[in-house]
Design a protein around this motif. Structure first.
Motif, mmCIF file in Angstrom:
data_model
loop_
_atom_site.group_PDB
_atom_site.id
_atom_site.type_symbol
_atom_site.label_atom_id
_atom_site.label_comp_id
_atom_site.label_asym_id
_atom_site.label_seq_id
_atom_site.Cartn_x
_atom_site.Cartn_y
_atom_site.Cartn_z
ATOM 1 N N HIS A 264 15.028 29.658 61.105
ATOM 2 C CA HIS A 264 15.250 30.946 61.768
ATOM 3 C C HIS A 264 13.924 31.701 61.786
ATOM 4 N N LEU A 265 13.372 31.893 62.974
ATOM 5 C CA LEU A 265 12.096 32.597 63.140
ATOM 6 C C LEU A 265 12.349 34.087 63.326
ATOM 7 N N ASN A 266 11.605 34.894 62.576
ATOM 8 C CA ASN A 266 11.810 36.338 62.670
ATOM 9 C C ASN A 266 10.487 37.038 62.352
ATOM 10 N N VAL A 267 9.667 37.251 63.379
ATOM 11 C CA VAL A 267 8.321 37.798 63.192
ATOM 12 C C VAL A 267 8.178 39.089 63.990
ATOM 13 N N ASP A 268 7.632 40.104 63.381
ATOM 14 C CA ASP A 268 7.370 41.368 64.072
ATOM 15 C C ASP A 268 5.876 41.660 64.222
ATOM 16 N N TYR A 269 5.059 40.984 63.422
ATOM 17 C CA TYR A 269 3.616 41.241 63.467
ATOM 18 C C TYR A 269 2.875 39.949 63.170
ATOM 19 N N PRO A 270 1.788 39.645 63.848
ATOM 20 C CA PRO A 270 1.050 40.441 64.844
ATOM 21 C C PRO A 270 1.639 40.335 66.256
ATOM 22 N N PHE A 271 2.725 39.584 66.407
ATOM 23 C CA PHE A 271 3.418 39.512 67.697
ATOM 24 C C PHE A 271 4.909 39.478 67.402
ATOM 25 N N ASN A 272 5.662 39.744 68.438
ATOM 26 C CA ASN A 272 7.122 39.782 68.298
ATOM 27 C C ASN A 272 7.687 38.411 68.658
ATOM 28 N N LEU A 273 8.326 37.769 67.714
ATOM 29 C CA LEU A 273 8.846 36.419 67.936
ATOM 30 C C LEU A 273 10.118 36.217 67.126
ATOM 31 N N LYS A 274 11.172 35.813 67.813
ATOM 32 C CA LYS A 274 12.428 35.511 67.148
ATOM 33 C C LYS A 274 12.980 34.214 67.743
ATOM 34 N N GLY A 275 13.798 33.546 66.983
ATOM 35 C CA GLY A 275 14.389 32.321 67.506
ATOM 36 C C GLY A 275 14.956 31.450 66.407
ATOM 37 N N GLU B 232 3.025 24.847 76.712
ATOM 38 C CA GLU B 232 1.925 25.733 76.353
ATOM 39 C C GLU B 232 2.322 26.689 75.239
ATOM 40 N N VAL B 233 3.598 26.949 75.079
ATOM 41 C CA VAL B 233 4.085 27.861 74.039
ATOM 42 C C VAL B 233 4.622 27.074 72.853
ATOM 43 N N ILE B 234 5.369 26.031 73.154
ATOM 44 C CA ILE B 234 5.991 25.228 72.108
ATOM 45 C C ILE B 234 5.309 23.862 72.102
ATOM 46 N N PHE C 131 -2.529 30.108 83.045
ATOM 47 C CA PHE C 131 -2.659 31.387 82.345
ATOM 48 C C PHE C 131 -2.222 31.207 80.893
ATOM 49 N N LEU C 132 -1.092 30.551 80.689
ATOM 50 C CA LEU C 132 -0.586 30.353 79.331
ATOM 51 C C LEU C 132 -1.560 29.533 78.499
ATOM 52 N N GLN C 133 -2.166 28.534 79.116
ATOM 53 C CA GLN C 133 -3.084 27.667 78.396
ATOM 54 C C GLN C 133 -4.301 28.438 77.894
ATOM 55 N N ASN C 134 -4.694 29.460 78.611
ATOM 56 C CA ASN C 134 -5.911 30.186 78.272
ATOM 57 C C ASN C 134 -5.637 31.512 77.565
ATOM 58 N N ASP C 135 -4.391 31.787 77.276
ATOM 59 C CA ASP C 135 -4.038 33.061 76.658
ATOM 60 C C ASP C 135 -4.084 32.940 75.136
ATOM 61 N N ARG C 136 -4.844 33.810 74.485
ATOM 62 C CA ARG C 136 -5.004 33.726 73.028
ATOM 63 C C ARG C 136 -3.696 33.981 72.294
ATOM 64 N N ASP C 137 -2.909 34.916 72.784
ATOM 65 C CA ASP C 137 -1.646 35.216 72.130
ATOM 66 C C ASP C 137 -0.711 34.010 72.162
ATOM 67 N N LYS D 39 -1.732 31.684 69.470
ATOM 68 C CA LYS D 39 -1.331 32.181 68.152
ATOM 69 C C LYS D 39 0.160 31.948 67.913
ATOM 70 N N ILE D 40 0.952 32.179 68.941
ATOM 71 C CA ILE D 40 2.399 31.977 68.822
ATOM 72 C C ILE D 40 2.698 30.509 68.556
#
Length: 623
Positions: free
Chosen positions: A266-277, A310-312, A336-342, A345-346
Motif C-alpha cells: 500500500h503506497l501512501n506518500v505526501d512528500y516530496p510528491f503525492n502518490l497513493k496506490g 515511463e512511470v512504472i 515528456f514523461l521520459q524526460n520529466d524529473r518528477d 523520482k516517482i
C-alpha cells in the motif's frame, strides 16, 4: 444577454488537429474528459464553499448524470458544480488550451492548502467531444448570484454561437453531444457503461447513467438510483485502516478475477510528491513471458492508462495494481514523461517501496516468504536484471530452492558447500531430465539449487558478474572430485583400455572421453556438457537465424565408470572377436542411456536405440 457569434481562439497554432490525431489516441476518451470536467466543476464549487467564497452546503448531493438520448442521437453530460458565466465561457471554452482548473487554482492558491484536489490540466479536454460529434451544445448557470444561464453551440469546434439558455434553471452545466453518424456506438448503454467503468470508476463524485425512454417505453422504465462508481477507493484509506479482506475484495473487483493475490504493498506518500496506490503480487509461476500484469495509472482518481512504463518500471508490470499520482499530467507525450524529473523520482520511489516490502517479508515473515518464493522468484529475478538499484536493495533477500526442498541464500549455499566445492554453485535446470544427476548428488551428500525459468541464464551471468570468483555449473556440467572414488583410482592401463574401447566403437558422436572411478557401481557412464559451450548453444537458439560466424555446439564428455561391473566385463571381452558385435552393441547402449539421462535423443539416435533394445531382448530370450 447579447447574442454573440465568433471564431474560437486557438492558443497554440494548429493545435486543434492535434486533439484528434495525437493527443487522444482512443476515441472513447471524450467520455473521460467530460465526466472529469464535471467532477472538476463540483470540486471547485465545494472548495469555494469551504473558503467562504460561495454560499452553499458542502453536504449537498453532488453528482454527474450521463444520459443517452437515442431518439435525438445525443449523449448528455450534466453536473451540479460551479457553472459558468458568459465571460467564463468566453475565457475557458472559446480560448482553446486555456485551463480553467489552472486559472482557478492560481486565483485561490493563497487560500488553499497543499492538497490540490482540483483534477485540472484539462485545457483541451472539452474539445475531445468533437471527435465524435457533429454539434456540441453547452447550457450552463453559474453559482454567482443573479447569473444568467448561457448556451454555447458549435458545429465544428471552430465557429460558435453564444446565447441565453432556456433549459438550465439550476446551478451547473449540461453538455449535449449530437453524435456524428460514425459514432452511433456511443448510444448503447452497455458501451457507455464500460467506458465509464474503465476511466471513471473511482471518481470522487457520484456518477449516474440512464437511457432516456421514448413515449412507447416509458411505462417499462426502471430508474436505477445507484451510482456506477466508487467515490472512495481503497487506496485513499490509511493502510492501518484496511483489512486483508478489503484488499482481496478490491483486487477481485478491479481486476475481475476470483484469484487471491499473494500479498500487496500500500503506497501512501505526501512528500516530496503525492502518490497513493496498491500493488498486488499475483501468482506468477515461471510463465512470466506469457503473463502481462496490469498496473493502472490514475490522476486524482481519473484513469489515465494501463502499464505506463515511463512511470512504472517495466519489471513491475508483471504485477497488478493501481497508482494514483495527481502530480502527473493527464495528456502528455511519452517523450515528456521520459524526460520529466518528477516522473523519474516517482518511478524510483515505487521500486524502493517494492524492495522494502520484500526485505521486510524476508526478515520478519521468512516462513511466508519461502511459501511465496516459487511464485515471485521470476518477478524478482527479472527486476534484478532490469534495474541494478533494485538488485542492490534485494540481493540479500534472494532465495534459492535446493534439491532437498530447502530455501537458502547464495551466501548460505556457499558457506555450506565450501569444504566440498568452494565458490562453485551447482544447479538443476530440469528436475525430470536431470533426475539421474540429482540422485547421484544426493547419494554423495551434495546439494544443488533449482534454476528452471527461462531467464536463468541471464540471471546466473549477472550473479557471477556481481560476485567475482563465484561460478555456476549445471549439475551435468562438471564431475566434482567428490564423486570420484579416490581410494580406488584403478589401473591406468585399464583406464586407457576402457577409453580406447569406447572411442573405437562410438567415434566422434562424443567430443571427449574420460574414465573415472565413481563411487556408484550402478552407473556405467554419464554425460557431462561443458557449461560454457551449453550457454553459448542456448544463446544461439535464442537468436535463431543470426550468424555469429561460428558454431556453438554443446561440448559433450562421456565419463565412463571403471568401477562398473558392466564396463569391467566389456573390457575383458574386447579382444574376443566372437563377442565384438555384442560388445559394440552394449557400448552404444550405455552411451545412449547416458544421453537419455541428460536430454532427449534425436530421431535418428532414437531409432537406433530402439533397434538395439530389440536386439538385446532377442539375445536374452535366446539364452
Amino acid at each position: 444577454m447579447t447574442n454573440q457569434k465568433g471564431s474560437i481562439s486557438i492558443h497554440t497554432e494548429n493545435i486543434f488537429p492535434i486533439i484528434k490525431k495525437w493527443l487522444y489516441s482512443d476515441k472513447d476518451i471524450f467520455i473521460r474528459e467530460l465526466i472529469s470536467n464535471g467532477c472538476d466543476a463540483v470540486n471547485k464549487y465545494k472548495k469555494l464553499i469551504s473558503l467562504g467564497e460561495a454560499k452553499g452546503n458542502t453536504d449537498e448531493h453532488y453528482k454527474i448524470k450521463v444520459s443517452i438520448d437515442k431518439e435525438n442521437s445525443a449523449l448528455i453530460f450534466e453536473d451540479n458544480g460551479i457553472g459558468m458565466t458568459a465571460e467564463e465561457v468566453e475565457k475557458y471554452i472559446n480560448q482553446v488550451a486555456f485551463s480553467g482548473a489552472e486559472d482557478f487554482f492560481n486565483t485561490y492558491k493563497d487560500k488553499m492548502n497543499e492538497e490540490n484536489d482540483i483534477i485540472g490540466h484539462f485545457g483541451l479536454g472539452f474539445y475531445s467531444s468533437f471527435m465524435v460529434s457533429k454539434k456540441v451544445q453547452i447550457d450552463t448557470l453559474s453559482y454567482k448570484e443573479n447569473a444568467t444561464p448561457v448556451r454555447w453551440v458549435s458545429e465544428d469546434g471552430l465557429e460558435f454561437e453564444l446565447t441565453q439558455s432556456d433549459n438550465r434553471e439550476t446551478r451547473g452545466t449540461t453538455i449535449t453531444l449530437f453524435l456524428a453518424d460514425d459514432s452511433k456506438e456511443f448510444l448503447e448503454e452497455y458501451t457507455v457503461r464500460n467506458i465509464i467503468d474503465k476511466y471513471c470508476s473511482f471518481l470522487p463524485v457520484d456518477i449516474y447513467l440512464e437511457t432516456i425512454k421514448t413515449e412507447e417505453t416509458k411505462e417499462d422504465e426502471v430508474v436505477d438510483t445507484t451510482p456506477i462508481n466508487d467515490t472512495n477507493p481503497l487506496w485513499l484509506k490509511a493502510p492501518k485502516d484496511c483489512t486483508d479482506e478489503e484488499y482481496k475484495e478490491f483486487y477481485r473487483k478491479v481486476f475481475k478475477t476470483f484469484d487471491e493475490p499473494l500479498f500487496w504493498i500500500h503506497l501512501n506518500v505526501d512528500y516530496p510528491f503525492n502518490l497513493k496506490g496498491i500493488l498486488y503480487f499475483p501468482k506468477l509461476k515461471n510463465e512470466f513471458e506469457l503473463i502481462e500484469g496490469k498496473v493502472k495509472l490514475y490522476n486524482n482518481q481519473v484513469f489515465v492508462a494501463d502499464n505506463i512504463k515511463e512511470v512504472i518500471p517495466e519489471f513491475l508490470l508483471l504485477l497488478k495494481g493501481v497508482i494514483d499520482c495527481p502530480d502527473l499530467p493527464l495528456n502528455v507525450s511519452r517523450s515528456f514523461l521520459q524526460n520529466d524529473r518528477d516522473v523519474s523520482k516517482i518511478s524510483k520511489h515505487i521500486v524502493k517501496k517494492v524492495a522494502d516490502k520484500l526485505k521486510s517479508l524476508y526478515k520478519n515473515e521468512r516462513e511466508n516468504y519461502e511459501k511465496f518464493w516459487d511464485d515471485i522468484q521470476v518477478f524478482i529475478k527479472f527486476g534484478c536484471l532490469k534495474d541494478e538499484s533494485f538488485y542492490d536493495k534485494v540481493k540479500d533477500s534472494i532465495l534459492f530452492k535446493t534439491i532437498n526442498s530447502q530455501y537458502i541464500t547464495l551466501n548460505d549455499y556457499l558457506e555450506n558447500c565450501k569444504e566440498k566445492h568452494e565458490n562453485k554453485v551447482f544447479y538443476v535446470s530440469n528436475e525430470e531430465q536431470q533426475s539421474q544427476y540429482i540422485k547421484l548428488f544426493k547419494d554423495y551428500g551434495l546439494d544443488a539449487v533449482i534454476l528452471d525459468s527461462t531467464i536463468e541464464n541471464h540471471f546466473i551471468s549477472m550473479i557471477e558478474f556481481k560476485n567475482q570468483g563465484v561460478h555456476f555449473n549445471r549439475i551435468d556440467a562438471d564431475l566434482s572430485d567428490i564423486l570420484k572414488d579416490n581410494d580406488n583410482e584403478g589401473n591406468k592401463e585399464i583406464k586407457t583400455d576402457i577409453e580406447n574401447l569406447f572411442k573405437d566403437v562410438i567415434g566422434d558422436r562424443i567430443n571427449n572421453y574420460s574414465v573415472e572411478s565413481l563411487k556408484s557401481e550402478d552407473t556405467p557412464a554419464i554425460i557431462l556438457i561443458s557449461e560454457q559451450s551449453r550457454r553459448m548453444s542456448e544463446m544461439r537458439s535464442q537468436f535463431a537465424g543470426m550468424n555469429f560466424g561460428m558454431s556453438f555446439e554443446e561440448e559433450k564428455t562421456l565419463v565412463i565408470n571403471n568401477n562398473s561391473s558392466i564396463v569391467k566385463k566389456l573390457v575383458s571381452l574386447k579382444d574376443d572377436e566372437t563377442k565384438k558385435e555384442k560388445v559394440s552393441l552394449i557400448c552404444n547402449q550405455i552411451v545412449d542411456i547416458a544421453l537419455l539421462s541428460n536430454k532427449e535423443l534425436d530421431s535418428k539416435e532414437l531409432d537406433e536405440f530402439i533397434k538395439r533394445n530389440n536386439q538385446l531382448m532377442s539375445m536374452v530370450i535366446s539364452l
